[in-house]
Design a protein around this motif. Structure first.
Motif, PDB file in Angstrom:
ATOM      1  N   SER B   6       0.851  -1.180   0.000  1.00 22.22           N
ATOM      2  CA  SER B   6       0.000   0.000   0.000  1.00 22.22           C
ATOM      3  C   SER B   6       0.885   1.227   0.000  1.00 22.22           C
ATOM      4  O   SER B   6       1.998   1.208   0.519  1.00 22.22           O
ATOM      5  CB  SER B   6      -0.897  -0.001   1.231  1.00 22.22           C
ATOM      6  N   ALA B   7       0.374   2.268  -0.614  1.00 18.56           N
ATOM      7  CA  ALA B   7       1.174   3.492  -0.700  1.00 18.56           C
ATOM      8  C   ALA B   7       1.396   4.102   0.676  1.00 18.56           C
ATOM      9  O   ALA B   7       2.372   4.809   0.897  1.00 18.56           O
ATOM     10  CB  ALA B   7       0.487   4.494  -1.616  1.00 18.56           C
ATOM     11  N   VAL B   8       0.497   3.799   1.618  1.00 19.58           N
ATOM     12  CA  VAL B   8       0.622   4.391   2.954  1.00 19.58           C
ATOM     13  C   VAL B   8       1.866   3.882   3.660  1.00 19.58           C
ATOM     14  O   VAL B   8       2.470   4.591   4.466  1.00 19.58           O
ATOM     15  CB  VAL B   8      -0.647   4.071   3.771  1.00 19.58           C
ATOM     16  N   ASN B   9       2.297   2.664   3.302  1.00 24.62           N
ATOM     17  CA  ASN B   9       3.479   2.103   3.957  1.00 24.62           C
ATOM     18  C   ASN B   9       4.745   2.876   3.615  1.00 24.62           C
ATOM     19  O   ASN B   9       5.764   2.702   4.278  1.00 24.62           O
ATOM     20  CB  ASN B   9       3.650   0.646   3.557  1.00 24.62           C
ATOM     21  N   TYR B  10       4.684   3.682   2.575  1.00 24.57           N
ATOM     22  CA  TYR B  10       5.861   4.459   2.199  1.00 24.57           C
ATOM     23  C   TYR B  10       5.932   5.794   2.931  1.00 24.57           C
ATOM     24  O   TYR B  10       6.874   6.543   2.750  1.00 24.57           O
ATOM     25  CB  TYR B  10       5.883   4.700   0.684  1.00 24.57           C
ATOM     26  N   LEU B  11       4.935   6.065   3.758  1.00 22.64           N
ATOM     27  CA  LEU B  11       4.896   7.340   4.468  1.00 22.64           C
ATOM     28  C   LEU B  11       6.112   7.543   5.376  1.00 22.64           C
ATOM     29  O   LEU B  11       6.687   8.642   5.380  1.00 22.64           O
ATOM     30  CB  LEU B  11       3.595   7.433   5.271  1.00 22.64           C
ATOM     31  N   PRO B  12       6.552   6.517   6.149  1.00 22.03           N
ATOM     32  CA  PRO B  12       7.754   6.726   6.972  1.00 22.03           C
ATOM     33  C   PRO B  12       8.977   7.110   6.159  1.00 22.03           C
ATOM     34  O   PRO B  12       9.791   7.932   6.605  1.00 22.03           O
ATOM     35  CB  PRO B  12       7.949   5.368   7.652  1.00 22.03           C
ATOM     36  N   ILE B  13       9.113   6.501   4.941  1.00 26.10           N
ATOM     37  CA  ILE B  13      10.279   6.831   4.109  1.00 26.10           C
ATOM     38  C   ILE B  13      10.213   8.292   3.684  1.00 26.10           C
ATOM     39  O   ILE B  13      11.226   9.009   3.699  1.00 26.10           O
ATOM     40  CB  ILE B  13      10.324   5.907   2.880  1.00 26.10           C
ATOM     41  N   ILE B  14       9.000   8.732   3.317  1.00 26.68           N
ATOM     42  CA  ILE B  14       8.830  10.131   2.920  1.00 26.68           C
ATOM     43  C   ILE B  14       9.195  11.045   4.081  1.00 26.68           C
ATOM     44  O   ILE B  14       9.907  12.042   3.909  1.00 26.68           O
ATOM     45  CB  ILE B  14       7.367  10.376   2.480  1.00 26.68           C
ATOM     46  N   PHE B  15       8.736  10.660   5.302  1.00 23.75           N
ATOM     47  CA  PHE B  15       9.052  11.482   6.474  1.00 23.75           C
ATOM     48  C   PHE B  15      10.552  11.537   6.708  1.00 23.75           C
ATOM     49  O   PHE B  15      11.116  12.608   6.981  1.00 23.75           O
ATOM     50  CB  PHE B  15       8.353  10.922   7.715  1.00 23.75           C
ATOM     51  N   GLN B  16      11.195  10.366   6.562  1.00 23.60           N
ATOM     52  CA  GLN B  16      12.640  10.330   6.780  1.00 23.60           C
ATOM     53  C   GLN B  16      13.361  11.231   5.779  1.00 23.60           C
ATOM     54  O   GLN B  16      14.285  11.973   6.137  1.00 23.60           O
ATOM     55  CB  GLN B  16      13.125   8.891   6.643  1.00 23.60           C
ATOM     56  N   MET B  17      12.927  11.172   4.519  1.00 22.74           N
ATOM     57  CA  MET B  17      13.533  12.025   3.492  1.00 22.74           C
ATOM     58  C   MET B  17      13.310  13.498   3.803  1.00 22.74           C
ATOM     59  O   MET B  17      14.225  14.309   3.658  1.00 22.74           O
ATOM     60  CB  MET B  17      12.935  11.702   2.129  1.00 22.74           C
ATOM     61  N   LEU B  18      12.075  13.807   4.237  1.00 21.49           N
ATOM     62  CA  LEU B  18      11.765  15.204   4.562  1.00 21.49           C
ATOM     63  C   LEU B  18      12.661  15.702   5.688  1.00 21.49           C
ATOM     64  O   LEU B  18      13.190  16.815   5.637  1.00 21.49           O
ATOM     65  CB  LEU B  18      10.299  15.341   4.958  1.00 21.49           C
ATOM     66  N   VAL B  19      12.843  14.842   6.714  1.00 17.70           N
ATOM     67  CA  VAL B  19      13.694  15.251   7.837  1.00 17.70           C
ATOM     68  C   VAL B  19      15.130  15.435   7.363  1.00 17.70           C
ATOM     69  O   VAL B  19      15.794  16.423   7.719  1.00 17.70           O
ATOM     70  CB  VAL B  19      13.608  14.204   8.969  1.00 17.70           C
ATOM     71  N   ALA B  20      15.621  14.503   6.526  1.00 18.77           N
ATOM     72  CA  ALA B  20      17.006  14.593   6.061  1.00 18.77           C
ATOM     73  C   ALA B  20      17.225  15.859   5.232  1.00 18.77           C
ATOM     74  O   ALA B  20      18.164  16.631   5.484  1.00 18.77           O
ATOM     75  CB  ALA B  20      17.350  13.355   5.229  1.00 18.77           C
ATOM     76  N   ILE B  21      16.334  16.073   4.254  1.00 14.76           N
ATOM     77  CA  ILE B  21      16.480  17.256   3.399  1.00 14.76           C
ATOM     78  C   ILE B  21      16.277  18.521   4.211  1.00 14.76           C
ATOM     79  O   ILE B  21      17.005  19.506   4.053  1.00 14.76           O
ATOM     80  CB  ILE B  21      15.486  17.174   2.220  1.00 14.76           C
ATOM     81  N   GLY B  22      15.290  18.476   5.126  1.00 13.82           N
ATOM     82  CA  GLY B  22      15.018  19.646   5.962  1.00 13.82           C
ATOM     83  C   GLY B  22      16.198  20.012   6.831  1.00 13.82           C
ATOM     84  O   GLY B  22      16.513  21.194   7.004  1.00 13.82           O
ATOM     85  N   PHE B  23      16.894  18.964   7.365  1.00  8.16           N
ATOM     86  CA  PHE B  23      18.075  19.239   8.196  1.00  8.16           C
ATOM     87  C   PHE B  23      19.158  19.921   7.377  1.00  8.16           C
ATOM     88  O   PHE B  23      19.733  20.929   7.792  1.00  8.16           O
ATOM     89  CB  PHE B  23      18.600  17.937   8.791  1.00  8.16           C
ATOM     90  N   VAL B  24      19.413  19.391   6.170  1.00 12.87           N
ATOM     91  CA  VAL B  24      20.479  19.962   5.337  1.00 12.87           C
ATOM     92  C   VAL B  24      20.138  21.406   4.948  1.00 12.87           C
ATOM     93  O   VAL B  24      20.953  22.325   5.141  1.00 12.87           O
ATOM     94  CB  VAL B  24      20.681  19.090   4.072  1.00 12.87           C
ATOM     95  N   VAL B  25      18.925  21.581   4.428  1.00 20.00           N
ATOM     96  CA  VAL B  25      18.530  22.925   3.976  1.00 20.00           C
ATOM     97  C   VAL B  25      18.492  23.892   5.154  1.00 20.00           C
ATOM     98  O   VAL B  25      18.983  25.030   5.068  1.00 20.00           O
ATOM     99  CB  VAL B  25      17.170  22.851   3.254  1.00 20.00           C
ATOM    100  N   GLY B  26      17.934  23.422   6.276  1.00 13.28           N
ATOM    101  CA  GLY B  26      17.831  24.285   7.453  1.00 13.28           C
ATOM    102  C   GLY B  26      19.196  24.699   7.979  1.00 13.28           C
ATOM    103  O   GLY B  26      19.424  25.875   8.295  1.00 13.28           O
ATOM    104  N   THR B  27      20.118  23.732   8.043  1.00  7.76           N
ATOM    105  CA  THR B  27      21.461  24.050   8.534  1.00  7.76           C
ATOM    106  C   THR B  27      22.149  25.068   7.632  1.00  7.76           C
ATOM    107  O   THR B  27      22.735  26.040   8.113  1.00  7.76           O
ATOM    108  CB  THR B  27      22.306  22.767   8.599  1.00  7.76           C
ATOM    109  N   MET B  28      22.055  24.841   6.321  1.00  9.37           N
ATOM    110  CA  MET B  28      22.704  25.773   5.400  1.00  9.37           C
ATOM    111  C   MET B  28      22.080  27.166   5.496  1.00  9.37           C
ATOM    112  O   MET B  28      22.792  28.176   5.511  1.00  9.37           O
ATOM    113  CB  MET B  28      22.583  25.251   3.966  1.00  9.37           C
ATOM    114  N   PHE B  29      20.746  27.187   5.602  1.00  7.99           N
ATOM    115  CA  PHE B  29      20.058  28.473   5.668  1.00  7.99           C
ATOM    116  C   PHE B  29      20.440  29.220   6.944  1.00  7.99           C
ATOM    117  O   PHE B  29      20.748  30.418   6.904  1.00  7.99           O
ATOM    118  CB  PHE B  29      18.547  28.217   5.624  1.00  7.99           C
ATOM    119  N   VAL B  30      20.458  28.497   8.077  1.00  7.62           N
ATOM    120  CA  VAL B  30      20.738  29.156   9.364  1.00  7.62           C
ATOM    121  C   VAL B  30      22.179  29.641   9.420  1.00  7.62           C
ATOM    122  O   VAL B  30      22.456  30.747   9.891  1.00  7.62           O
ATOM    123  CB  VAL B  30      20.413  28.186  10.526  1.00  7.62           C
TER     124      VAL B  30
END
Lengths: 174, 123
Positions: B6-30
């Motif tokens: 089910s597509a819902v099972n991929y939600l944790p992976i999406i969250f993990q990617m969001l956190v990873a990308i968010g950390f990189v972008v956030g760190t660079m921005f700050v």
């Protein structure tokens, strides 16, 4: 919830595909193309085609895009201005694009009309495991065994062709 | 263990990617936001191991890189075909093993050809 996710991802796909065309820097174009492929991966997951999603992620986003970058580096990018295409070429491009649009719309319409009352398409819709890796393996190694083995010959010929084209013979140097 | 489908099972992976990308972008921005900026001409020059910058980086480069890349793609496709086989490995038994060995044998021939042709040597 699913349909709103689809609309969001579809919007992102169209947006980044347009950015691929409109970006001035070719390397930026390639990076936008990677993002476009990533949105396609999400589309595949939403359609429950998990094997295609994995293939799209690993082969297209990973490997093919590296090839695209390499092709860019093989070209000469020093020229700042691209030569302006003539009017005839632009007209041909517009006509070809319109033809593609008509074909796509027509085929989609044909599918949607033939889907009603056709048992095979309903079976496809009902079988939820159709796109999983396990199901695909069962089909691939039973019904489509010969195409699978022939594809290895295709890969072999691609290897030989690449080596033949790109490798310079030793005798030429000495 | 039945495979989840089910597509819902991929939600944790999406969250993990969001956190990873968010950390990189956030760190660079700050860091751009809170760090002091004193731009001088020497600081803004491209720096590579203390060597002075010579010429233009946008030059056509050797076809050898492309050869390595395209061979990588071909073996990548080979590995992709192994996923559906590996998931069903026990059910296929010996027959599946033989089928896979025929596939891999053909590609092994290609690999031997590449080695014999010295396509990966960097002379």
């Amino acid at each position: 919830m699913n349909i709103s996710v689809f609309y969001l991802i579809a919007f992102l796909s169209v947006f980044f595909s347009l950015m691929v065309i409109f970006a001035k820097n070719p390397v930026h174009s390639v990076i936008y193309l990677i993002i476009t492929f990533f949105t396609f991966t999400i589309h595949y997951i939403l359609l429950n085609a998990q094997f295609l999603a994995i293939v799209n992620f690993i082969v297209y986003m990973g490997a093919i895009m590296v090839l695209f970058l390499f092709v860019l580096m093989l070209l000469n990018l020093n020229k700042e201005t691209e030569p302006v295409k003539s009017l005839l070429v632009k007209l041909a491009g517009v006509i070809a694009g319109m033809c593609l649009l008509v074909v796509l719309a027509g085929s989609l319409k044909a599918i949607s009309t033939s889907a009603k009352g056709n048992p095979s398409t309903q079976e496809v819709v009902q079988n939820l495991d159709l796109g999983t890796v396990k199901y695909l393996g069962k089909v691939l190694f039973a019904d489509f065994l010969l195409p699978f083995e022939v594809s290895s010959i295709l890969l072999l010929s691609a290897m030989v062709g690449a080596v033949l084209l790109a490798k310079r013979e030793k005798t030429e140097i000495s | 263990m039945e495979a989840q489908s089910s597509a819902v099972n991929y939600l944790p992976i999406i969250f993990q990617m969001l956190v990873a990308i968010g950390f990189v972008v956030g760190t660079m921005f700050v860091t751009h936001l809170i760090g002091p900026k004193r731009k001088t001409k020497d600081k803004l020059t491209p720096f590579e191991s203390g060597i002075e910058v010579v010429g233009n980086a946008r030059q056509p480069f050797s076809i050898k890189y492309f050869l390595v890349a395209i061979l990588f793609v071909l073996f990548d496709v080979e590995v992709i075909f192994m996923y559906p086989w590996a998931v069903n490995f026990r059910e296929f038994g010996w027959q599946g093993l033989i089928e896979m060995f025929i596939f891999m044998g053909t590609l092994l021939l290609g690999f031997i050809y590449i080695i014999k042709k010295r396509a990966l040597d960097w002379d």
